[in-house]
Design a protein around this motif. Structure first.
Motif, PDB file in Angstrom:
ATOM      1  N   GLY A 134      -3.172  -2.052   8.653  1.00 18.96           N
ATOM      2  CA  GLY A 134      -3.745  -3.299   8.894  1.00 18.96           C
ATOM      3  C   GLY A 134      -3.126  -4.737   8.204  1.00 18.96           C
ATOM      4  O   GLY A 134      -2.168  -5.114   8.947  1.00 18.96           O
ATOM      5  N   LEU A 135      -2.731  -3.685   7.119  1.00 21.70           N
ATOM      6  CA  LEU A 135      -2.842  -4.673   6.077  1.00 21.70           C
ATOM      7  C   LEU A 135      -0.976  -4.814   5.717  1.00 21.70           C
ATOM      8  O   LEU A 135       0.137  -6.008   5.592  1.00 21.70           O
ATOM      9  N   LEU A 136      -0.430  -3.311   6.349  1.00 21.85           N
ATOM     10  CA  LEU A 136       1.092  -2.963   6.646  1.00 21.85           C
ATOM     11  C   LEU A 136       1.464  -4.212   7.617  1.00 21.85           C
ATOM     12  O   LEU A 136       2.650  -4.380   7.145  1.00 21.85           O
ATOM     13  N   THR A 137       1.517  -4.019   8.930  1.00 21.20           N
ATOM     14  CA  THR A 137       1.016  -5.235   9.892  1.00 21.20           C
ATOM     15  C   THR A 137       1.253  -6.403   9.385  1.00 21.20           C
ATOM     16  O   THR A 137       2.391  -7.384   9.239  1.00 21.20           O
ATOM     17  N   PHE A 138       0.505  -6.778   8.644  1.00 23.05           N
ATOM     18  CA  PHE A 138      -0.194  -8.410   8.539  1.00 23.05           C
ATOM     19  C   PHE A 138       1.394  -8.806   7.121  1.00 23.05           C
ATOM     20  O   PHE A 138       1.900  -9.493   7.304  1.00 23.05           O
ATOM     21  N   ILE A 139       1.747  -7.309   6.555  1.00 22.39           N
ATOM     22  CA  ILE A 139       2.756  -7.826   5.138  1.00 22.39           C
ATOM     23  C   ILE A 139       4.069  -7.759   6.039  1.00 22.39           C
ATOM     24  O   ILE A 139       5.279  -8.726   5.564  1.00 22.39           O
ATOM     25  N   SER A 153       5.309 -13.766  -4.725  1.00 18.65           N
ATOM     26  CA  SER A 153       5.397 -12.246  -5.290  1.00 18.65           C
ATOM     27  C   SER A 153       4.595 -11.841  -5.301  1.00 18.65           C
ATOM     28  O   SER A 153       4.270 -10.213  -4.758  1.00 18.65           O
ATOM     29  N   GLY A 154       3.657 -12.190  -5.582  1.00 22.58           N
ATOM     30  CA  GLY A 154       2.681 -11.166  -7.032  1.00 22.58           C
ATOM     31  C   GLY A 154       1.324 -11.319  -5.945  1.00 22.58           C
ATOM     32  O   GLY A 154       1.451 -10.763  -5.867  1.00 22.58           O
ATOM     33  N   ILE A 155       1.161 -12.727  -4.874  1.00 25.05           N
ATOM     34  CA  ILE A 155       0.380 -12.295  -3.644  1.00 25.05           C
ATOM     35  C   ILE A 155       1.016 -10.855  -2.889  1.00 25.05           C
ATOM     36  O   ILE A 155       0.525  -9.505  -2.288  1.00 25.05           O
ATOM     37  N   ARG A 156       2.199 -11.345  -2.203  1.00 26.52           N
ATOM     38  CA  ARG A 156       2.376 -10.055  -1.836  1.00 26.52           C
ATOM     39  C   ARG A 156       2.594  -8.262  -2.279  1.00 26.52           C
ATOM     40  O   ARG A 156       2.354  -7.471  -1.370  1.00 26.52           O
ATOM     41  N   ILE A 157       3.033  -8.185  -3.932  1.00 25.88           N
ATOM     42  CA  ILE A 157       2.823  -7.159  -4.544  1.00 25.88           C
ATOM     43  C   ILE A 157       1.723  -6.898  -4.393  1.00 25.88           C
ATOM     44  O   ILE A 157       1.253  -5.434  -3.794  1.00 25.88           O
ATOM     45  N   ILE A 158       0.060  -7.388  -4.498  1.00 20.71           N
ATOM     46  CA  ILE A 158      -1.216  -6.508  -4.553  1.00 20.71           C
ATOM     47  C   ILE A 158      -1.605  -5.925  -3.370  1.00 20.71           C
ATOM     48  O   ILE A 158      -2.416  -5.691  -2.694  1.00 20.71           O
ATOM     49  N   LEU A 159      -1.082  -7.396  -1.806  1.00 22.64           N
ATOM     50  CA  LEU A 159      -1.311  -6.745  -0.916  1.00 22.64           C
ATOM     51  C   LEU A 159      -0.411  -5.413  -0.128  1.00 22.64           C
ATOM     52  O   LEU A 159      -0.692  -4.517   0.280  1.00 22.64           O
ATOM     53  N   ILE A 160       0.991  -5.353  -0.661  1.00 25.43           N
ATOM     54  CA  ILE A 160       1.283  -3.970  -0.337  1.00 25.43           C
ATOM     55  C   ILE A 160       1.201  -2.958  -1.523  1.00 25.43           C
ATOM     56  O   ILE A 160       0.788  -1.419  -0.552  1.00 25.43           O
ATOM     57  N   ILE A 161       0.123  -2.951  -2.141  1.00 26.37           N
ATOM     58  CA  ILE A 161       0.070  -1.830  -2.938  1.00 26.37           C
ATOM     59  C   ILE A 161      -2.007  -1.709  -2.174  1.00 26.37           C
ATOM     60  O   ILE A 161      -2.218  -0.456  -2.316  1.00 26.37           O
ATOM     61  N   SER A 162      -2.923  -2.568  -1.818  1.00 23.45           N
ATOM     62  CA  SER A 162      -3.580  -2.412  -1.205  1.00 23.45           C
ATOM     63  C   SER A 162      -3.233  -1.879  -0.108  1.00 23.45           C
ATOM     64  O   SER A 162      -4.012  -0.446   0.050  1.00 23.45           O
ATOM     65  N   ALA A 163      -2.498  -2.174   0.728  1.00 22.07           N
ATOM     66  CA  ALA A 163      -1.483  -1.433   1.988  1.00 22.07           C
ATOM     67  C   ALA A 163      -1.549   0.062   1.317  1.00 22.07           C
ATOM     68  O   ALA A 163      -1.890   0.725   1.939  1.00 22.07           O
ATOM     69  N   MET A 164      -0.365   0.876   0.095  1.00 22.66           N
ATOM     70  CA  MET A 164      -0.547   1.867  -0.104  1.00 22.66           C
ATOM     71  C   MET A 164      -1.877   3.097   0.020  1.00 22.66           C
ATOM     72  O   MET A 164      -2.000   3.587   0.356  1.00 22.66           O
ATOM     73  N   VAL A 165      -2.413   2.374  -1.001  1.00 21.17           N
ATOM     74  CA  VAL A 165      -3.698   2.735  -1.110  1.00 21.17           C
ATOM     75  C   VAL A 165      -4.619   3.252  -0.151  1.00 21.17           C
ATOM     76  O   VAL A 165      -4.920   3.971   0.110  1.00 21.17           O
ATOM     77  N   THR A 167      -3.942   3.080   3.200  1.00 17.71           N
ATOM     78  CA  THR A 167      -3.080   4.275   3.787  1.00 17.71           C
ATOM     79  C   THR A 167      -3.100   5.944   3.450  1.00 17.71           C
ATOM     80  O   THR A 167      -3.005   6.654   3.087  1.00 17.71           O
ATOM     81  N   ALA A 168      -2.674   6.220   1.925  1.00 20.83           N
ATOM     82  CA  ALA A 168      -2.165   6.695   1.377  1.00 20.83           C
ATOM     83  C   ALA A 168      -3.857   7.742   0.984  1.00 20.83           C
ATOM     84  O   ALA A 168      -3.307   8.917   1.218  1.00 20.83           O
ATOM     85  N   LEU A 169      -4.478   7.226   0.752  1.00 19.04           N
ATOM     86  CA  LEU A 169      -5.711   8.332   0.529  1.00 19.04           C
ATOM     87  C   LEU A 169      -6.357   9.261   1.445  1.00 19.04           C
ATOM     88  O   LEU A 169      -6.194   9.819   1.499  1.00 19.04           O
TER      89      LEU A 169
END
Length: 229
Positions: A134-139, A153-165, A167-169
Motif C-alpha cells: 500500500g505504501l509503495l503504491t501510494f509513493i 524529500s525527507g518525507i518521501r524517504i521515510i515513506l520509502i524506508i517504511s514501505a521497504m521494511v 515489504t522486506a520482512l
C-alpha cells in the motif's frame, strides 16, 4: 556476550531456524554453572550463575491454544523434561537428565512440528505485506504531487524506508524458510540427535549468504524506487 551482576547475556542463535544450536549452547553453559532463565524481548538469552549441571536441553514450538498448554507441558513432564522457560508462549525451553529421549518419535512428527512453526512465522510476517504494498503504491501515485508536504524529500524517504521494511520482512522470512529447506533438507533425520545436526549448521556462512541475497533484493528495490523520491 555480556555479564552484569552475576548474570550472563548471550544473543539467541535463532530459535526458529537454529534450535539445535541453541540446545547445545544451553548445555555447554549449564556444564559451566550458567543456568538458563529466559529469553528477553530483544532476543538475549539470560543466564544466572550457579552449580554446574549435566543436562540435555530441548527447544520446542507450541502451536496450540492456551487451553491446550497445560496438557502440552504434562506430556513433556511425563517424558522426563522439565519446563524452564518460554518465549511469548510459543517457544518452550526444557531440560532433562542426560540420555532422556526427545519428545518426537520419528522424522514425520518432527517435520509436522517444523511445518507448523514456519507457517506460523509466515502468517505472522505476511500481515505486514499489504501495508508495504500500500505504501509503495501510494509513493508511486504521488510521485508528481504538488502537495508541499508529500513532495518533501525527507518525507518521501521515510515513506520509502517504511514501505521497504514492511515489504522486506515477510519476504525475508520466506527466504529464510526456503533457505533452510534447501541447505538442511535432511534435518528431520536428526529428530532424536540434535547435537549431531548442530555440528552441521553454519550460522556465519548462512548469515553471509542471506546477507548477499538481501543485498540483491534491496538493490532491486532501489532500482524500482529510484524515481520515487
Amino acid at each position: 556476550m555480556k555479564m552484569f551482576r552475576g548474570k550472563k547475556y548471550i544473543y539467541s542463535r535463532g530459535i526458529a531456524f537454529y534450535p539445535e544450536k541453541e540446545m547445545q549452547l544451553l548445555k555447554k553453559l549449564a556444564n559451566k554453572g550458567w543456568h538458563f532463565k529466559r529469553m528477553n524481548q530483544v532476543g538475549f538469552l539470560v543466564f544466572e550463575k550457579g552449580m554446574p549441571e549435566d543436562k540435555e536441553f530441548s527447544v520446542d514450538f507450541f502451536d496450540g491454544s492456551s487451553n491446550e498448554l497445560s496438557e502440552y507441558l504434562v506430556i513433556y513432564k511425563q517424558a522426563g523434561w522439565e519446563n524452564v522457560a518460554n518465549y511469548k508462549k510459543k517457544y518452550f525451553y526444557f531440560k532433562a537428565d542426560r540420555g532422556t529421549p526427545t519428545i518426537y518419535s520419528d522424522p514425520e512428527s518432527y517435520w509436522i512440528r517444523m511445518k507448523k512453526e514456519w507457517i506460523w512465522l509466515l502468517i505472522r510476517s505476511f500481515i505486514y505485506l499489504p501495508l508495504g504494498i500500500g505504501l509503495l503504491t501510494f509513493i508511486a501515485l504521488t510521485k508528481d504531487t504538488s502537495n508541499t508536504i508529500l513532495a518533501t524529500s525527507g518525507i518521501r524517504i521515510i515513506l520509502i524506508i517504511s514501505a521497504m521494511v514492511f515489504t522486506a520482512l515477510p519476504i525475508g522470512v520466506a527466504i529464510c524458510v526456503i533457505f533452510s529447506l534447501v541447505m538442511y533438507n535432511d534435518r528431520t533425520n536428526y529428530y532424536n540427535r540434535p547435537e549431531y545436526f548442530a555440528k552441521r549448521q553454519r550460522i556465519v556462512r548462512d548469515s553471509i549468504l542471506l546477507a548477499v541475497i538481501g543485498f540483491i533484493i534491496g538493490l532491486l528495490f532501489s532500482i524500482i524506487l529510484k524515481d520515487s523520491l
